[in-house]
Motif scaffolding. Structure first.
Motif, PDB file in Angstrom:
ATOM      1  N   GLY A   1       0.813  -1.215   0.000  1.00  0.00           N
ATOM      2  CA  GLY A   1       0.000   0.000   0.000  1.00  0.00           C
ATOM      3  C   GLY A   1       0.841   1.257   0.000  1.00  0.00           C
ATOM      4  N   THR A   2       1.961   1.246   0.735  1.00  0.00           N
ATOM      5  CA  THR A   2       2.862   2.401   0.709  1.00  0.00           C
ATOM      6  C   THR A   2       3.465   2.593  -0.668  1.00  0.00           C
ATOM      7  N   MET A   3       3.775   1.482  -1.341  1.00  0.00           N
ATOM      8  CA  MET A   3       4.303   1.580  -2.703  1.00  0.00           C
ATOM      9  C   MET A   3       3.278   2.145  -3.683  1.00  0.00           C
ATOM     10  N   LEU A   4       2.005   1.763  -3.496  1.00  0.00           N
ATOM     11  CA  LEU A   4       0.964   2.162  -4.450  1.00  0.00           C
ATOM     12  C   LEU A   4       0.267   3.467  -4.073  1.00  0.00           C
ATOM     13  N   SER A   5       0.556   4.009  -2.904  1.00  0.00           N
ATOM     14  CA  SER A   5      -0.117   5.244  -2.493  1.00  0.00           C
ATOM     15  C   SER A   5       0.153   6.428  -3.421  1.00  0.00           C
TER      16      SER A   5
ATOM     17  N   TRP B   1      -4.669   6.189   3.833  1.00  0.00           N
ATOM     18  CA  TRP B   1      -3.266   6.474   4.098  1.00  0.00           C
ATOM     19  C   TRP B   1      -3.041   7.923   4.543  1.00  0.00           C
ATOM     20  N   ARG B   2      -3.785   8.855   3.968  1.00  0.00           N
ATOM     21  CA  ARG B   2      -3.601  10.262   4.337  1.00  0.00           C
ATOM     22  C   ARG B   2      -4.002  10.487   5.795  1.00  0.00           C
ATOM     23  N   ASP B   3      -5.109   9.891   6.219  1.00  0.00           N
ATOM     24  CA  ASP B   3      -5.524  10.036   7.616  1.00  0.00           C
ATOM     25  C   ASP B   3      -4.550   9.342   8.569  1.00  0.00           C
ATOM     26  N   LEU B   4      -4.013   8.197   8.148  1.00  0.00           N
ATOM     27  CA  LEU B   4      -3.035   7.498   8.987  1.00  0.00           C
ATOM     28  C   LEU B   4      -1.764   8.328   9.143  1.00  0.00           C
TER      29      LEU B   4
ATOM     30  N   GLU C   1       7.610   6.727   1.597  1.00  0.00           N
ATOM     31  CA  GLU C   1       6.644   6.637   0.500  1.00  0.00           C
ATOM     32  C   GLU C   1       7.319   6.850  -0.852  1.00  0.00           C
ATOM     33  N   VAL C   2       8.193   7.837  -0.935  1.00  0.00           N
ATOM     34  CA  VAL C   2       8.856   8.130  -2.214  1.00  0.00           C
ATOM     35  C   VAL C   2       9.786   6.984  -2.614  1.00  0.00           C
ATOM     36  N   HIS C   3      10.608   6.519  -1.670  1.00  0.00           N
ATOM     37  CA  HIS C   3      11.583   5.484  -2.000  1.00  0.00           C
ATOM     38  C   HIS C   3      10.911   4.158  -2.333  1.00  0.00           C
ATOM     39  N   LEU C   4       9.888   3.774  -1.577  1.00  0.00           N
ATOM     40  CA  LEU C   4       9.215   2.518  -1.881  1.00  0.00           C
ATOM     41  C   LEU C   4       8.452   2.599  -3.199  1.00  0.00           C
ATOM     42  N   GLY C   5       7.818   3.749  -3.471  1.00  0.00           N
ATOM     43  CA  GLY C   5       7.149   3.907  -4.757  1.00  0.00           C
ATOM     44  C   GLY C   5       8.118   3.846  -5.919  1.00  0.00           C
ATOM     45  N   ASN C   6       9.255   4.530  -5.794  1.00  0.00           N
ATOM     46  CA  ASN C   6      10.267   4.470  -6.846  1.00  0.00           C
ATOM     47  C   ASN C   6      10.852   3.068  -6.989  1.00  0.00           C
ATOM     48  N   TYR C   7      11.028   2.385  -5.854  1.00  0.00           N
ATOM     49  CA  TYR C   7      11.561   1.019  -5.899  1.00  0.00           C
ATOM     50  C   TYR C   7      10.616   0.100  -6.663  1.00  0.00           C
ATOM     51  N   LEU C   8       9.315   0.158  -6.338  1.00  0.00           N
ATOM     52  CA  LEU C   8       8.354  -0.713  -7.015  1.00  0.00           C
ATOM     53  C   LEU C   8       8.296  -0.410  -8.506  1.00  0.00           C
ATOM     54  N   LEU C   9       8.231   0.868  -8.867  1.00  0.00           N
ATOM     55  CA  LEU C   9       8.151   1.230 -10.283  1.00  0.00           C
ATOM     56  C   LEU C   9       9.408   0.802 -11.030  1.00  0.00           C
ATOM     57  N   THR C  10      10.576   1.084 -10.449  1.00  0.00           N
ATOM     58  CA  THR C  10      11.826   0.765 -11.132  1.00  0.00           C
ATOM     59  C   THR C  10      12.022  -0.735 -11.265  1.00  0.00           C
ATOM     60  N   VAL C  11      11.805  -1.462 -10.166  1.00  0.00           N
ATOM     61  CA  VAL C  11      11.998  -2.911 -10.206  1.00  0.00           C
ATOM     62  C   VAL C  11      10.987  -3.576 -11.135  1.00  0.00           C
ATOM     63  N   THR C  12       9.752  -3.080 -11.167  1.00  0.00           N
ATOM     64  CA  THR C  12       8.756  -3.646 -12.071  1.00  0.00           C
ATOM     65  C   THR C  12       9.155  -3.446 -13.524  1.00  0.00           C
ATOM     66  N   VAL C  13       9.597  -2.249 -13.869  1.00  0.00           N
ATOM     67  CA  VAL C  13      10.027  -1.993 -15.246  1.00  0.00           C
ATOM     68  C   VAL C  13      11.222  -2.881 -15.615  1.00  0.00           C
TER      69      VAL C  13
ATOM     70  N   MET D   1       7.107 -14.933   0.117  1.00  0.00           N
ATOM     71  CA  MET D   1       6.618 -13.572   0.317  1.00  0.00           C
ATOM     72  C   MET D   1       7.576 -12.771   1.190  1.00  0.00           C
ATOM     73  N   GLY D   2       8.207 -13.433   2.134  1.00  0.00           N
ATOM     74  CA  GLY D   2       9.238 -12.763   2.919  1.00  0.00           C
ATOM     75  C   GLY D   2      10.428 -12.367   2.077  1.00  0.00           C
ATOM     76  N   ALA D   3      10.782 -13.223   1.108  1.00  0.00           N
ATOM     77  CA  ALA D   3      11.871 -12.870   0.196  1.00  0.00           C
ATOM     78  C   ALA D   3      11.523 -11.643  -0.632  1.00  0.00           C
ATOM     79  N   PHE D   4      10.254 -11.539  -1.059  1.00  0.00           N
ATOM     80  CA  PHE D   4       9.832 -10.351  -1.804  1.00  0.00           C
ATOM     81  C   PHE D   4       9.879  -9.098  -0.936  1.00  0.00           C
ATOM     82  N   LEU D   5       9.543  -9.249   0.352  1.00  0.00           N
ATOM     83  CA  LEU D   5       9.508  -8.097   1.254  1.00  0.00           C
ATOM     84  C   LEU D   5      10.874  -7.709   1.791  1.00  0.00           C
TER      85      LEU D   5
END
Length: 370
Positions: A69-73, A192-195, A220-232, A340-344
């Protein structure tokens, strides 16, 4: 003028030298309170690890939902700027992500289901191909006889066809985990914004609030960039693997490419597993050893370039990850929570490094230079 006893010089000592009985020349000693603090911290760490391991059915989907969720926020924030309500955007993002994962699973499952019905035939073909290693087996038996060991060589047995019932028994307890993951993911993205606001306003001190805000923004920025970059990158690896399989004549290149892209999300272990899959498929599909290893060797060269040059160049600029730290985190979380732990492992390592940078800044007391 009166001279205090502590100010008197000892004969033979230079001016300003400490007295023999002073504390200046004594080595640092760990106080009892510090030892107790270290012991309590160690016990707390052991307790947390034990709880995470025992309560895996609860903590794994929840932590997975929080990290994902932090990656996709950022995507939900982008949809919100386009006048899409955040709750609706969360549902759309989860549906889109599930559709992509389902498409990849369909590409992988189709050849797996087909090959699973031909396991005896494929096992016989693989056994015939492995006759080229008969000389090595004979040498192994001679070596075992010389050192007094058993001359028997372990035989390769293909798994039985009756795998449907054990698989269903394995997946049935995890249905609740899937439901918990998806529900938590949608609610986390939507709120996420309220949290964030609640976590920031928990502290009464202004500096603590600003530090918490910086930590959350950076995570939030680093995890979002990580997910986008690694996915590409992984999609590129999957496409390149599919092209390699198509050019070398491997069966079902699309499924093998999708499998390569999926396994590449798991550092170190994923590429090794994919290399082994290509070797086995090549041995079954090709009559010669050279032809069987072409796709696997080309994939090995591709992953070497990706792992040593492409990914470090792109991700390393944002947040440097030590290779030893990545390996230890991968081993620990794989032992804790499996694939799943390896992915995380990498996202959790990134979060730990961000917390370390903010809670233990560079201007903190450092060890003396040697």
């Amino acid at each position: 003028m009166r001279v205090l006893p502590s100010e008197r010089l000892i004969p033979g000592n230079g001016e300003g030298d400490p007295l023999p009985g002073s504390h200046a020349d004594l080595p640092p000693v760990i106080r009892r309170t510090e030892f107790v603090a270290f012991a309590l911290a160690g016990l707390l760490l052991i307790a947390v690890v034990a709880v995470l391991y025992i309560a895996k059915a609860f903590f794994l989907p929840v932590v997975m939902a929080f990290v994902t969720g932090t990656m996709l926020s950022p995507a939900a924030t982008l949809l919100e700027r386009c006048k899409v309500p955040r709750a609706l955007g969360a549902v759309l993002i989860v549906i889109a992500g599930t559709a992509v994962v389902a498409f990849a699973v369909a590409l992988i499952a189709s050849p797996v289901m087909e090959w699973s019905t031909r396991l005896p035939e494929l096992g016989a073909q693989l056994k015939d191909k492995l006759h080229v290693f008969d000389r090595l087996v004979a040498l192994w038996r001679e070596l075992q006889a010389m050192i007094g060991g058993s001359e028997e060589f372990p035989t390769i047995q293909m798994p039985k066809v009756e795998w449907v019932q054990p698989t269903l028994e394995f997946l049935s307890p995890t249905f609740t985990e899937f439901v918990l993951f998806f529900v938590t993911l949608i609610l986390f993205i939507a709120s996420w914004r309220d949290l964030r606001r609640a976590m920031i306003m928990t502290f009464s001190d202004r500096d603590a609030r600003l530090r918490t805000l910086r930590i959350l923004n950076e995570i939030e920025v680093h995890l979002g960039n990580y997910l986008l970059t690694v996915t590409v990158i992984n999609v590129g690896v999957g496409v390149a693997t599919g092209l390699i399989c198509a050019l070398t004549g491997m069966p079902n290149p699309a499924g093998l490419g999708a499998l390569a892209a999926t396994l590449n999300f798991i550092p170190i272990i994923g590429p090794i597993a994919m290399f082994a899959v290509l070797v086995v498929v090549g041995l079954i599909a090709f009559p010669t050893i050279g032809g069987a290893l072409m796709a696997a060797l080309a994939f090995g060269g591709l992953t070497f370039l990706e792992g040593h040059f492409i990914t470090p160049t792109i991700i390393g600029r944002r947040l440097a990850l030590n290779a030893l730290a990545v390996l230890l985190a991968l081993a620990f979380w794989t032992w804790m929570w499996g694939p799943m732990g390896a992915f995380l492992s990498s996202p959790l390592l990134i979060v730990a490094l961000i917390l370390k940078e903010h809670l233990l800044p560079v201007d903190a007391p450092q060890l003396p230079q040697e």
